[in-house]
Design a protein around this motif. Structure first.
Motif, PDB file in Angstrom:
ATOM      1  N   GLU A   1       0.846  -1.195   0.000  1.00 48.79           N
ATOM      2  CA  GLU A   1       0.000   0.000   0.000  1.00 48.79           C
ATOM      3  C   GLU A   1       0.886   1.252   0.000  1.00 48.79           C
ATOM      4  O   GLU A   1       0.610   2.226  -0.702  1.00 48.79           O
ATOM      5  N   GLU A   2       1.960   1.204   0.779  1.00 50.74           N
ATOM      6  CA  GLU A   2       2.867   2.358   0.842  1.00 50.74           C
ATOM      7  C   GLU A   2       3.517   2.612  -0.532  1.00 50.74           C
ATOM      8  O   GLU A   2       3.717   3.766  -0.935  1.00 50.74           O
ATOM      9  N   ASP A   3       3.833   1.532  -1.264  1.00 48.34           N
ATOM     10  CA  ASP A   3       4.403   1.687  -2.621  1.00 48.34           C
ATOM     11  C   ASP A   3       3.406   2.416  -3.533  1.00 48.34           C
ATOM     12  O   ASP A   3       3.795   3.292  -4.310  1.00 48.34           O
ATOM     13  N   ALA A   4       2.128   2.067  -3.402  1.00 47.91           N
ATOM     14  CA  ALA A   4       1.094   2.713  -4.232  1.00 47.91           C
ATOM     15  C   ALA A   4       0.995   4.200  -3.883  1.00 47.91           C
ATOM     16  O   ALA A   4       0.889   5.058  -4.774  1.00 47.91           O
TER      17      ALA A   4
ATOM     18  N   LYS B   1      -4.704  -8.826  -5.623  1.00 45.82           N
ATOM     19  CA  LYS B   1      -3.820  -7.810  -5.059  1.00 45.82           C
ATOM     20  C   LYS B   1      -3.537  -6.704  -6.093  1.00 45.82           C
ATOM     21  O   LYS B   1      -3.474  -5.529  -5.761  1.00 45.82           O
ATOM     22  N   ALA B   2      -3.396  -7.121  -7.344  1.00 46.37           N
ATOM     23  CA  ALA B   2      -3.166  -6.137  -8.411  1.00 46.37           C
ATOM     24  C   ALA B   2      -4.364  -5.202  -8.534  1.00 46.37           C
ATOM     25  O   ALA B   2      -4.215  -3.978  -8.677  1.00 46.37           O
ATOM     26  N   ALA B   3      -5.566  -5.774  -8.447  1.00 47.75           N
ATOM     27  CA  ALA B   3      -6.788  -4.963  -8.549  1.00 47.75           C
ATOM     28  C   ALA B   3      -6.870  -3.981  -7.381  1.00 47.75           C
ATOM     29  O   ALA B   3      -7.280  -2.829  -7.556  1.00 47.75           O
ATOM     30  N   GLU B   4      -6.451  -4.419  -6.202  1.00 45.20           N
ATOM     31  CA  GLU B   4      -6.468  -3.529  -5.030  1.00 45.20           C
ATOM     32  C   GLU B   4      -5.473  -2.382  -5.201  1.00 45.20           C
ATOM     33  O   GLU B   4      -5.738  -1.239  -4.848  1.00 45.20           O
ATOM     34  N   PHE B   5      -4.295  -2.712  -5.741  1.00 44.32           N
ATOM     35  CA  PHE B   5      -3.255  -1.700  -5.993  1.00 44.32           C
ATOM     36  C   PHE B   5      -3.801  -0.659  -6.985  1.00 44.32           C
ATOM     37  O   PHE B   5      -3.649   0.557  -6.783  1.00 44.32           O
TER      38      PHE B   5
ATOM     39  N   LEU C   1      -0.683  -1.738 -14.921  1.00 47.80           N
ATOM     40  CA  LEU C   1      -0.170  -2.679 -13.915  1.00 47.80           C
ATOM     41  C   LEU C   1      -0.243  -4.089 -14.481  1.00 47.80           C
ATOM     42  O   LEU C   1      -1.176  -4.426 -15.205  1.00 47.80           O
ATOM     43  N   ILE C   2       0.748  -4.897 -14.145  1.00 43.82           N
ATOM     44  CA  ILE C   2       0.690  -6.305 -14.546  1.00 43.82           C
ATOM     45  C   ILE C   2       1.364  -7.139 -13.455  1.00 43.82           C
ATOM     46  O   ILE C   2       2.454  -6.776 -13.001  1.00 43.82           O
ATOM     47  N   PRO C   3       0.689  -8.188 -12.997  1.00 45.06           N
ATOM     48  CA  PRO C   3       1.389  -9.048 -12.040  1.00 45.06           C
ATOM     49  C   PRO C   3       2.622  -9.629 -12.736  1.00 45.06           C
ATOM     50  O   PRO C   3       2.507 -10.085 -13.874  1.00 45.06           O
ATOM     51  N   LEU C   4       3.761  -9.574 -12.121  1.00 44.29           N
ATOM     52  CA  LEU C   4       4.987 -10.071 -12.768  1.00 44.29           C
ATOM     53  C   LEU C   4       4.756 -11.483 -13.291  1.00 44.29           C
ATOM     54  O   LEU C   4       4.188 -12.323 -12.604  1.00 44.29           O
ATOM     55  N   ASN C   5       5.202 -11.712 -14.505  1.00 42.57           N
ATOM     56  CA  ASN C   5       5.175 -13.034 -15.089  1.00 42.57           C
ATOM     57  C   ASN C   5       6.415 -13.739 -14.550  1.00 42.57           C
ATOM     58  O   ASN C   5       7.531 -13.362 -14.903  1.00 42.57           O
TER      59      ASN C   5
END
Ligand code: SAH
Length: 352
Positions: free
Chosen positions: A270-273, A307-311, A289-293
């Motif tokens: 959250e702090e990164d966002a 988690k990506a959607a929350e970010f 945004l993309i979850p790392l492959n």
């Protein structure tokens, strides 16, 4: 200067015809074949003697030697072989508006990003503009356009192997040929160039190719974190990169796209966002945004979709436009460099 036939424009072909003692009108004929990726032997309205002379010039082809279909979506992946035997890759993704082809700009890459498969063995060489054009035309020749469309490839992203701004002149030439009416004729708005952040080249690009969409791989909200995964961050700090991005957006009046791969336990809190939102405040931009492959060779893994959607939602609340990119072709090694590495790896194993 063009380094092969497929890279040439009408002026260069006209000069070539004069040099070869051929009539001027042949230049236009040859160019119309080149725009469709046809090599000299297939130029049916050109006399055999000229075909022979043209065949003596390096063509700049990229031949599809492997095609993989995703079972989960309509994504296809291609392995291309270049004339010297080097291998690069491309990915074709289907969307409602058309098809986007992701192409490579170099064989390998020397940028050294920790999460990226393309850079594991360094850079072998730059691609010529002709080879990049051939990545597109080879796909179009393999897959005919749908009836209601003029062409198969409607959009191009330079997000495959390589760093386009580290191969600047060839990339500019490619963009000129890809958008020209006597080239591929693709709208510049439908082409994106992605860079890891070579700051002086971003300023040049803004001047030379203002109609092309610029994407910047950010992947971290501060220098300390960015330097952990992206060596380029040691050469250019965010205090240089962010103004360059803002300059592009201000001068072109177009949004700059920031790419941000969410890595579990590294850059996805959250702090990164919140820090990212502060960094991008006041810039006409969008965050992809993309979850790392996850890459087998690296011990880094992506965050969950949730988690990506929350970010993304948190960025939205902080007034930064952000979306989570669809993950396409994960079952066919969709991330850049993954398929090429497997191909090279299997060759090495065969040789061993
Ligand atoms: N060199 C250019 C373009 C090639 S990579 C650049 O750095 O932008 C295209 C995008 O894929 C970049 O944002 C890159 O950082 C990202 N990428 C590389 N490896 C990835 C991985 N394993 N998972 C998700 N994105 C990745």
């Amino acid at each position: 200067m063009a380094n092969d036939l497929a890279s040439m424009n009408i002026e260069e072909l006209t000069a070539l015809m004069a040099e070869l003692g051929e009539p001027k009108f042949r230049a236009k004929q040859v160019l119309s074949w080149l725009a469709r990726g046809v090599a000299p032997e297939g130029m049916t309205n050109v006399p055999a003697s000229l075909k022979e002379k043209l065949s003596a010039i390096p063509f700049g082809g990229a031949k599809i030697i492997e095609r993989k279909f995703s079972k989960r979506d309509e994504t296809q992946k291609f392995l291309y072989e270049l004339a010297d035997g080097n291998i690069v890759e491309g990915v074709l993704m289907s969307y409602s508006y058309g098809n986007t082809l992701c192409i490579s700009s170099q064989v390998g890459c020397r940028m050294g990003c920790a999460f990226c498969a393309s850079t594991l063995n360094g850079k072998v060489r730059d691609l010529t503009a002709g080879e990049m054009l051939s990545e597109v035309t080879s796909v179009e020749r393999l897959i005919p356009a749908a009836e209601d469309r003029k062409r198969t490839v409607t959009n191009i992203v330079m997000m495959g192997c390589g760093e386009p701004l580290d191969n600047y002149e060839n990339t500019l030439r490619f963009l000129e040929r890809a958008t020209a009416a006597d080239g591929l004729g693709i709208s510049p708005r439908n082409i994106s160039v992605s860079t890891c952040g070579i700051v002086p080249k971003i300023y040049s690009f803004t001047e030379d190719a203002p109609h092309i969409t610029l994407c910047i791989s950010l992947h971290a909200p501060n220098d300390e974190l960015r330097r952990k995964t992206m060596p380029i961050a040691n050469a250019y700090s965010l205090s240089e990169l962010i103004p360059a991005a803002k300059h592009y957006a201000d001068v072109t009046g177009r949004r700059v796209i920031f790419e941000y791969a969410l890595i579990e336990g590294v850059n996805s809190s959250e702090e990164d966002a919140r820090e990212l939102a502060r960094l991008l405040r006041g810039i006409n931009c969008h965050v992809n945004l993309i979850p790392l492959n996850s890459v087998e060779e690296r011990c880094l893994s992506g965050v969950t979709r949730k988690k990506a959607a929350e970010f993304a939602a948190l960025l939205g609340r902080l007034r930064v436009s952000a979306t989570v990119r669809r993950e396409l072709g994960t079952d066919i090694d969709g991330a850049c460099g993954q398929l090429r590495n497997k191909h090279i790896g299997s060759q090495t194993k065969e040789e061993a």
